[in-house]
Scaffold this motif. Structure first.
Motif, PDB file in Angstrom:
ATOM      1  N   MET A 106       0.824  -1.211   0.000  1.00 49.13           N
ATOM      2  CA  MET A 106       0.000   0.000   0.000  1.00 49.13           C
ATOM      3  C   MET A 106       0.859   1.263   0.000  1.00 49.13           C
ATOM      4  O   MET A 106       0.547   2.238  -0.674  1.00 49.13           O
ATOM      5  N   LYS A 110       1.630   4.391  -3.208  1.00 50.78           N
ATOM      6  CA  LYS A 110       1.505   5.848  -3.118  1.00 50.78           C
ATOM      7  C   LYS A 110       2.504   6.565  -4.024  1.00 50.78           C
ATOM      8  O   LYS A 110       2.399   7.776  -4.248  1.00 50.78           O
ATOM      9  N   THR A 267      -3.349   4.770   4.703  1.00 50.12           N
ATOM     10  CA  THR A 267      -2.800   3.426   4.525  1.00 50.12           C
ATOM     11  C   THR A 267      -2.328   2.851   5.860  1.00 50.12           C
ATOM     12  O   THR A 267      -2.373   1.639   6.073  1.00 50.12           O
ATOM     13  N   GLY A 271      -3.720  -0.543   7.266  1.00 53.54           N
ATOM     14  CA  GLY A 271      -2.748  -1.564   7.608  1.00 53.54           C
ATOM     15  C   GLY A 271      -2.941  -2.085   9.027  1.00 53.54           C
ATOM     16  O   GLY A 271      -2.742  -3.261   9.299  1.00 53.54           O
ATOM     17  N   ALA A 442      -6.782  -0.919  -3.829  1.00 51.68           N
ATOM     18  CA  ALA A 442      -5.774  -0.924  -2.763  1.00 51.68           C
ATOM     19  C   ALA A 442      -6.117   0.116  -1.710  1.00 51.68           C
ATOM     20  O   ALA A 442      -6.355   1.282  -2.019  1.00 51.68           O
ATOM     21  N   GLY A 443      -6.136  -0.320  -0.485  1.00 53.01           N
ATOM     22  CA  GLY A 443      -6.406   0.598   0.620  1.00 53.01           C
ATOM     23  C   GLY A 443      -7.865   0.700   0.997  1.00 53.01           C
ATOM     24  O   GLY A 443      -8.194   1.298   2.011  1.00 53.01           O
ATOM     25  N   ASN A 447     -11.000  -4.326   0.525  1.00 54.83           N
ATOM     26  CA  ASN A 447      -9.744  -5.001   0.222  1.00 54.83           C
ATOM     27  C   ASN A 447      -8.987  -5.348   1.503  1.00 54.83           C
ATOM     28  O   ASN A 447      -8.299  -6.357   1.579  1.00 54.83           O
ATOM     29  N   THR A 448      -9.142  -4.495   2.509  1.00 56.17           N
ATOM     30  CA  THR A 448      -8.534  -4.780   3.800  1.00 56.17           C
ATOM     31  C   THR A 448      -9.109  -6.063   4.393  1.00 56.17           C
ATOM     32  O   THR A 448      -8.383  -6.893   4.945  1.00 56.17           O
ATOM     33  N   ASN A 451      -7.482  -8.872   2.739  1.00 55.77           N
ATOM     34  CA  ASN A 451      -6.142  -9.125   3.270  1.00 55.77           C
ATOM     35  C   ASN A 451      -6.204  -9.882   4.597  1.00 55.77           C
ATOM     36  O   ASN A 451      -5.364 -10.740   4.884  1.00 55.77           O
TER      37      ASN A 451
END
Length: 515
Positions: A106, A110, A267, A271, A442-443, A447-448, A451
Motif C-alpha cells: 500500500m 503511493k 494506509t 494496515g 488498494a487501501g 480489500n482490507t 487481506n
C-alpha cells in the motif's frame, strides 16, 4: 503414588522444573542455548522484511539487532507479574508477514518521491503493529480471551500444537539441503547427544542443542578453512562479518529510530486493521504454545487467568516492538518449547537469564556478528529436530482422548488435513495456483477485509484450530471424558498451580530433580 507426586521434585522427566533455581552462571549458559534455538527465525524475519522494502545492508544489521533487543524486553515482561510466567521466550512472528506485505504494498502504491520509501514503509508497519497491539492488550487483560479455554479440549489443542511444529516443514530439509554433509553431521549430533550420551552425562542432557550447533559450526569451519566448502555455499563461514562489525552500538534500543510515523495516513490505519489478522493467528498459536509448554514442563494445565495474562503481556510486547520499530511484533516462540523437551530444562530463571543476555548481545556488535555466522544447514537441522519435538508434544495431548471413538478420529484427521491443505491453496509462496483475495481497490475497506482473510487462511495453526473448535463443540457422539476435558478440568486449577509452585519453591538453589 499420585500423578502430582510423580511430577514432583523427587522424580520426573524434567531436570529443572519451572520454579527451580539453577545457579546463575549455569542459568546464563542454558539461557543462551535457548536463544540459539530460535536464532534462525529471529534473523530470518528481518531478512524477509528488509528484503521486501529494499533496506540497505548496514541498516538491515541494525534491524536484526533490534529484534534481539526487543525479544529480551518482551520475554522479561512475560516473566513478570504482568505475564503468565511460563518458561517461553518471546520473539518475532511469521503470522505478521502477510499483513506486513499488504502494508508495504500500500505504501509503495503511493509512489512517494523525494524520500526513502523503505523508511516510510517501516514507519507505517511499526505503527500498525502498535495500534493493533492495543486490541490484544485489552482482550487479554480484561479476561475475554481466557474464556476461550471453555471451548478448547485436547482434541483441539493436540492438532493445533502439532501444526505449530509442522507449519515450517518446508524450511527444514530445504535448508539442510544447502549442504547435506554439514546438516547431517548436525542432526546426527543432536540425536546422539540428546538421546544416547544424555543417559550417562548430565552435560549432554542439558546442552544437546548447544553442543550440536557447535559441532555443526566446527564442521563448517573445517570445510571453510580446507577449501572443501566453496565461498558461494550456504555452509561457508563468513568470518569477515565479525571483523567488520562494530564493538558497541546503542542504536538497537533507540525508539522510533527510522522516524516518527504519520498517524494521519489512511494506509497506516488500513494496515492496522489488516494487522489484526496477524494478531488473531498469533493469539491462537500462543494459546497452543501455553498448553505445549506446560505439558512438556510437567506443570499443571494453564488456567484461564494465565492464558489472559499471557496474551495481555504479548500485546504489551508488541507495543514495545512497534516503538523500537522491529518491523514485526512478538509472540511465544515454539522453538523454545522444543528445546525444553530436548534439554529437560524448564526453569524460569534460565529464560530470564537468556533475556538479560539478549539485552546485552545486540549492544556488542562482535558477538552478534559471531552468531550471524551460524550457517544455514546447521539452522535447518535444528529446525527439523526442534519442530519435530513440538509436533510430537501436540500429539501427546491426544492420550487424554478416547481415540477408539470414530467421531474424535474424524475431527483430528480433518483438522490436520485442512491445516496443511488450505494454506497451500491460498499462500502464493507455497503454490503457484494460490488464490489471492482482492475484493476492492488498494487501501479500501473491502480489500482490507480480503487481506485479513488471506492472512488467516494462510496460517495453518489458525485453520486447524478453527476447524477443530467448530466440529468438537457442535458434533455429538462423545462425552466430556472421551474428549479429554475431565482430565484437564481437574488439573487446570489455581489450587494445582499453588501446590506446584510450593513444591518448586522448596527446591534449594542449584538443586536439580532426579530423572
Amino acid at each position: 503414588m499420585s500423578e502430582q507426586e510423580e511430577n514432583g521434585t523427587k522424580s520426573g522427566w524434567i531436570l529443572y522444573p519451572i520454579g527451580s533455581k539453577p545457579k546463575w552462571p549455569l542459568a546464563a549458559l542454558l539461557g543462551l542455548q535457548q536463544y540459539l534455538t530460535m536464532f534462525g527465525a529471529t534473523v530470518l524475519i528481518p531478512f524477509i522484511i528488509g528484503g521486501a522494502i529494499g533496506m540497505p545492508p548496514d541498516k538491515l544489521a541494525l534491524l536484526i539487532s533490534t529484534m534481539f533487543f526487543a525479544s529480551g524486553i518482551c520475554t522479561l515482561i512475560q516473566q513478570s507479574p504482568l505475564g503468565n510466567r511460563l518458561p517461553i521466550i518471546q520473539g518475532g512472528t511469521f503470522s505478521f508477514l502477510g499483513p506486513a506485505f499488504a502494508i508495504i504494498g500500500m505504501v509503495a502504491g503511493k509512489k512517494l518521491t523525494g524520500v526513502d520509501v523503505w523508511q516510510i514503509q517501516l514507519q507505517e508497519l511499526a505503527a500498525a503493529v502498535m495500534i493493533a497491539s492495543l486490541v490484544e492488550i485489552i482482550l487479554g487483560y480484561t479476561g475475554v480471551l481466557g474464556k476461550i479455554k471453555n471451548i478448547i479440549s485436547p482434541i483441539v489443542i493436540g492438532p493445533t500444537i502439532a501444526m505449530i511444529g509442522l507449519a515450517l516443514y518446508s524450511i527444514g530439509a530445504p535448508w539442510m539441503a544447502a549442504n547435506w554433509y554439514i546438516s547431517m553431521i548436525t542432526i546426527i549430533a543432536l540425536i546422539v547427544y540428546s538421546q544416547v550420551f544424555s543417559i550417562k552425562s548430565k552435560v549432554f542432557m542439558m546442552f544437546p542443542v548447544l553442543l550440536a550447533i557447535i559441532t555443526g559450526w566446527l564442521a563448517a569451519l573445517f570445510g571453510t578453512v580446507t577449501g572443501m566448502i566453496s565461498p558461494d555455499s550456504a555452509a561457508y563461514l563468513k568470518t569477515d562479518l565479525i571483523a567488520s562489525a562494530s564493538w558497541f552500538s546503542f542504536a538497537p534500543m533507540m525508539p522510533f529510530k527510522w522516524g516518527f510515523p504519520d498517524f494521519s495516513s489512511a494506509t497506516l490505519w488500513a494496515g492496522a486493521v489488516a494487522m489484526l489478522a496477524g494478531y488473531l493467528a498469533s493469539m491462537v498459536e500462543s494459546i497452543g504454545d501455553y498448553y505445549a509448554c506446560a505439558r512438556i514442563s510437567e506443570a499443571p494445565v494453564p488456567t484461564e487467568r494465565m492464558i489472559s495474562r499471557g496474551l495481555g503481556a504479548e500485546g504489551l510486547g508488541c507495543l514495545v516492538a512497534g516503538i523500537l520499530q522491529t518491523g514485526n511484533g512478538t509472540t511465544s516462540y515454539s522453538e523454545n518449547i522444543g528445546s525444553i523437551g530436548l534439554t529437560r530444562v524448564a526453569s524460569r530463571r534460565v529464560i530470564i537469564a537468556g533475556a538479560i543476555l539478549m539485552l546485552i548481545v545486540p549492544i556488542c556488535g562482535k558477538f552478534g556478528a559471531s552468531l550471524a555466522t551460524i550457517p544455514k544447514p546447521v539452522v535447518g537441522a535444528m529446525f527439523v529436530g526442534l519442530f519435530g519435538m513440538i509436533a510430537s508434544v501436540g500429539l501427546s495431548n491426544l492420550q487424554l482422548v478416547n481415540l477408539n471413538n470414530s467421531r474424535n478420529l474424524f475431527i483430528v484427521g480433518l483438522a490436520f488435513f485442512c491445516g496443511l491443505s488450505v494454506p497451500y491453496h491460498f499462500n502464493p509462496m507455497l503454490s503457484a495456483a494460490a488464490v489471492p483475495i482482492a475484493w476492492g481497490a488498494a487501501g479500501s475497506f473491502v480489500n482490507t477485509l480480503g487481506n485479513i482473510c488471506q492472512a488467516l487462511l494462510t496460517t495453518g495453526m489458525f485453520v486447524t484450530a478453527i476447524v477443530a473448535i467448530i466440529l468438537d463443540n457442535f458434533l455429538p457422539g462423545a462425552t466430556k471424558a472421551e474428549r479429554g476435558l475431565e482430565a484437564w478440568e481437574k488439573d487446570a486449577t489455581e489450587e494445582a498451580w499453588i501446590a506446584a509452585e510450593k513444591e518448586w519453591d522448596s527446591m534449594e538453589e542449584g538443586q536439580a530433580r532426579v530423572v
